[in-house]
Design a protein around this motif. Structure first.
Motif, PDB file in Angstrom:
ATOM      1  N   ARG A 187       8.177   8.067  -2.991  1.00  0.00           N
ATOM      2  CA  ARG A 187       8.173   7.297  -4.248  1.00  0.00           C
ATOM      3  C   ARG A 187       9.387   6.738  -4.742  1.00  0.00           C
ATOM      4  NH1 ARG A 187       7.215  10.646  -8.340  1.00  0.00           N
ATOM      5  NH2 ARG A 187       8.539  12.137  -7.103  1.00  0.00           N
ATOM      6  N   GLY A 188       9.279   5.629  -5.234  1.00  0.00           N
ATOM      7  CA  GLY A 188      10.559   4.976  -5.869  1.00  0.00           C
ATOM      8  C   GLY A 188      10.713   5.756  -7.013  1.00  0.00           C
TER       9      GLY A 188
ATOM     10  N   ASP B 169      -0.024   3.951   1.244  1.00  0.00           N
ATOM     11  CA  ASP B 169      -0.018   2.414   0.698  1.00  0.00           C
ATOM     12  C   ASP B 169       0.058   2.098  -0.615  1.00  0.00           C
ATOM     13  OD1 ASP B 169      -1.163   2.012   3.383  1.00  0.00           O
ATOM     14  OD2 ASP B 169      -3.388   2.062   2.886  1.00  0.00           O
TER      15      ASP B 169
ATOM     16  N   LEU C 129       4.014   2.744  -1.575  1.00  0.00           N
ATOM     17  CA  LEU C 129       4.808   1.771  -0.855  1.00  0.00           C
ATOM     18  C   LEU C 129       4.524   0.449  -1.103  1.00  0.00           C
ATOM     19  CD1 LEU C 129       5.349   3.487   2.454  1.00  0.00           C
ATOM     20  CD2 LEU C 129       7.008   3.418   0.766  1.00  0.00           C
ATOM     21  N   GLY C 130       3.259   0.171  -1.711  1.00  0.00           N
ATOM     22  CA  GLY C 130       2.751  -1.181  -2.128  1.00  0.00           C
ATOM     23  C   GLY C 130       3.742  -1.863  -3.146  1.00  0.00           C
ATOM     24  N   ASP C 131       3.392  -3.281  -3.398  1.00  0.00           N
ATOM     25  CA  ASP C 131       4.206  -3.825  -4.310  1.00  0.00           C
ATOM     26  C   ASP C 131       3.436  -3.968  -5.766  1.00  0.00           C
ATOM     27  OD1 ASP C 131       6.021  -4.578  -2.466  1.00  0.00           O
ATOM     28  OD2 ASP C 131       4.692  -6.347  -1.994  1.00  0.00           O
ATOM     29  N   GLU C 132       2.122  -3.571  -5.836  1.00  0.00           N
ATOM     30  CA  GLU C 132       1.722  -3.529  -7.419  1.00  0.00           C
ATOM     31  C   GLU C 132       2.268  -2.250  -7.886  1.00  0.00           C
ATOM     32  OE1 GLU C 132      -2.917  -3.440  -9.121  1.00  0.00           O
ATOM     33  OE2 GLU C 132      -2.676  -3.784  -6.748  1.00  0.00           O
ATOM     34  N   PRO C 133       2.678  -2.689  -9.212  1.00  0.00           N
ATOM     35  CA  PRO C 133       3.080  -1.607 -10.165  1.00  0.00           C
ATOM     36  C   PRO C 133       1.649  -0.844 -10.903  1.00  0.00           C
ATOM     37  CG  PRO C 133       3.392  -3.773 -11.214  1.00  0.00           C
ATOM     38  CD  PRO C 133       2.782  -3.895  -9.825  1.00  0.00           C
ATOM     39  N   TYR C 134       1.884   0.356 -10.959  1.00  0.00           N
ATOM     40  CA  TYR C 134       1.025   1.156 -11.595  1.00  0.00           C
ATOM     41  C   TYR C 134       1.766   1.864 -12.873  1.00  0.00           C
ATOM     42  CZ  TYR C 134      -2.112   0.349  -7.843  1.00  0.00           C
ATOM     43  OH  TYR C 134      -2.766  -0.312  -6.976  1.00  0.00           O
TER      44      TYR C 134
END
Length: 473
Positions: free
Chosen positions: A110-111, A156, A159-164
């Motif tokens: 996680r970022g 997925d 590491l994806g670009d969609e922010p939550y």
């Protein structure tokens, strides 16, 4: 980039198992610069095709030998289905090599601004509760997704670009076993009943793995008041200071609980002066379907959402918007004033018991692969609700014998068939036993793979057989 991502560069990582989670994990690790080897027990045509795909990306694959630890391995990432007693893991322990599951890998990748996790586990009801939770969070205007064991890869997502803003995460006991580091914002254990004991080795080990979901919780550990084992796991958990135990019950809630009074779902946990006050959240009729165990799922989802600060109106709106997946207490049709209900997802005795508790009188269609289960307690508890029973599947004799011991007066049709066409015969036999006002309920209490590819196919066969009955309405 997090420290973990940097640390994976150049490391020799072994991925245990091809399949739904193994292949994505291998690709992610390769993209992060790890030197990846995949080991797999099977060596069939499908495995060879999967291996060719990975080898084209520079990933080594060793088929037919999942027992030997590849030389130089510094980390194992395992798929959830690999049992802890596999020789590979014994070799890893002897060599001091850590073992992570794909959920552990996702957590570590996680970022720095990653969305918090609201996590759910339990023997039954996980997927429905997570989907309810996601619906409530969306109703509150939050960016969210239902992920994890529900079929959406956490790798997925992280590491994806969609922010939550927040994630609704379903976690199985398998995943929790291999995920020692996860720390949820809040988490719920819906229930604990014998299941997957062949994998875990004992009921105690199974419950302990479920209990990992509470470790490090920040705000709320949600437990089932009707299931003392879940509360015991809260008491054993090492949580952050200030994290609270929040119960849910189908009865009137005490302080720090969610419950039901006069058809109203109530919160007595996240309100001012919870000793005296309760917040109305929704009506029982807002829950689809409004059967007891599904109301319990709704209360657990509401508790997690409220722990995250969701307003009461969003709980109501989210529950109203929620549509359950197929084969979960799904009304198929009414034929000659008999209701036909598909709960093919009831693949163990605990799930079947909850399903059977929702109706009366019942003609019960049951049987399949028992997975080591016994049926005496289930039959004893539901005997008074049964108009009749139709048995199918390879291990139906276990249920038949329990019925003979504890409900000898209940008529039983034992179909000595395991072909897929047996479902039409089962529905016809059930129709012959049913009387107007009854419910014919497919709640097999068993896995489906002796007769069908999965519980979805089994439920579809039931629904088609019902639709083929005359005068369906």
């Amino acid at each position: 980039m997090t420290a973990t991502r940097v640390e994976l560069q150049g490391r020799q990582v072994t991925v245990a198992g091809l399949g739904v989670s193994g292949i994505p994990a291998a690709k992610v690790l390769r993209d992060l610069g790890a030197d990846v080897t995949v080991v797999n027990d099977g060596d069939d045509e499908r495995a060879r095709a999967q291996a060719a795909e990975l080898e084209a990306l520079g990933i080594r694959v060793r088929l037919g030998d999942g027992a030997t630890l590849p030389e130089g391995t510094e980390l194992i990432v395992t798929t959830p289905g690999w049992r802890p007693d596999k020789p590979l893991f014994a070799a890893a322990a002897e060599a001091g090599v850590p073992v992570w599951g794909d959920v552990e890998l996702a957590w570590r990748l996680r970022g720095p601004d990653a969305a918090p996790w609201l996590a759910v586990t339990g023997t039954n009801g996980k997927t429905t509760t997570v989907q309810m939770l996601a619906s409530i969070l969306r109703a509150a205007g939050l960016r969210t997704a239902a992920v994890g064991n529900i079929g959406v890869s956490l790798l997925d997502v992280v590491l994806g670009d969609e922010p939550y803003d927040v994630l609704a995460v379903e976690l199985s006991s398998y995943q929790l076993h291999w995920a020692p580091s996860i720390r949820a914002h809040s988490a719920a254990i819906l229930n604990i009943a014998p299941d997957h004991l062949d994998w875990h080795g004992s009921m105690e080990a199974y419950a302990a793995d479920k209990g990992r979901i509470y470790e490090g919780n920040q705000v709320a550990c949600v437990y089932n008041v009707a299931d003392p084992a879940t509360e015991a796991l809260v008491r054993e958990a090492d949580v952050e200071e200030g994290a609270r135990a929040i119960g849910f019950t189908l009865g009137s809630p005490r302080p720090s609980e969610f419950g039901v009074v006069d058809g109203i779902l109530l919160d007595r946990a996240f309100v001012e002066d919870r000793q005296m006050n309760a917040q109305e959240l929704a009506e029982v009729s807002d829950v689809n379907p409004p059967v007891p165990h599904n109301i319990a799922n709704a209360l657990a989802a509401a508790a997690l959402a409220r722990a995250f600060g969701v307003p009461p109106a969003a709980v109501r709106d989210g529950l109203r918007a929620f549509t359950p997946d197929a084969h979960r207490i799904a009304h198929v049709a009414t034929v000659n004033d008999v209701a036909y209900v598909d709960d093919s997802k009831a693949t163990n005795t605990h799930a079947a018991e909850a399903s059977l508790a929702a109706y009366e009188p019942i003609v019960w269609i049951a049987g399949g692969l028992a997975k080591g289960a016994t049926f005496d307690d289930l039959v004893t508890g539901v005997a008074k609700r049964l108009r009749g029973v139709v048995l199918i599947g390879a291990e139906r004799a276990l249920i038949r014998e329990a019925l003979a011991r504890h409900a000898p007066e209940v008529p039983v049709v034992d179909l000595d068939r395991t072909d897929t066409g047996a479902m039409a015969a089962a529905v016809a036999a059930a129709a012959g036993l049913a009387q107007p006002g009854d419910t014919v309920l497919l709640a097999p209490a068993c896995a489906s793979m002796d007769m069908f590819a999965n519980y979805n196919v089994r439920g579809d066969a039931f629904a088609q057989a019902v639709r083929d009955l005359p005068t369906a309405t």
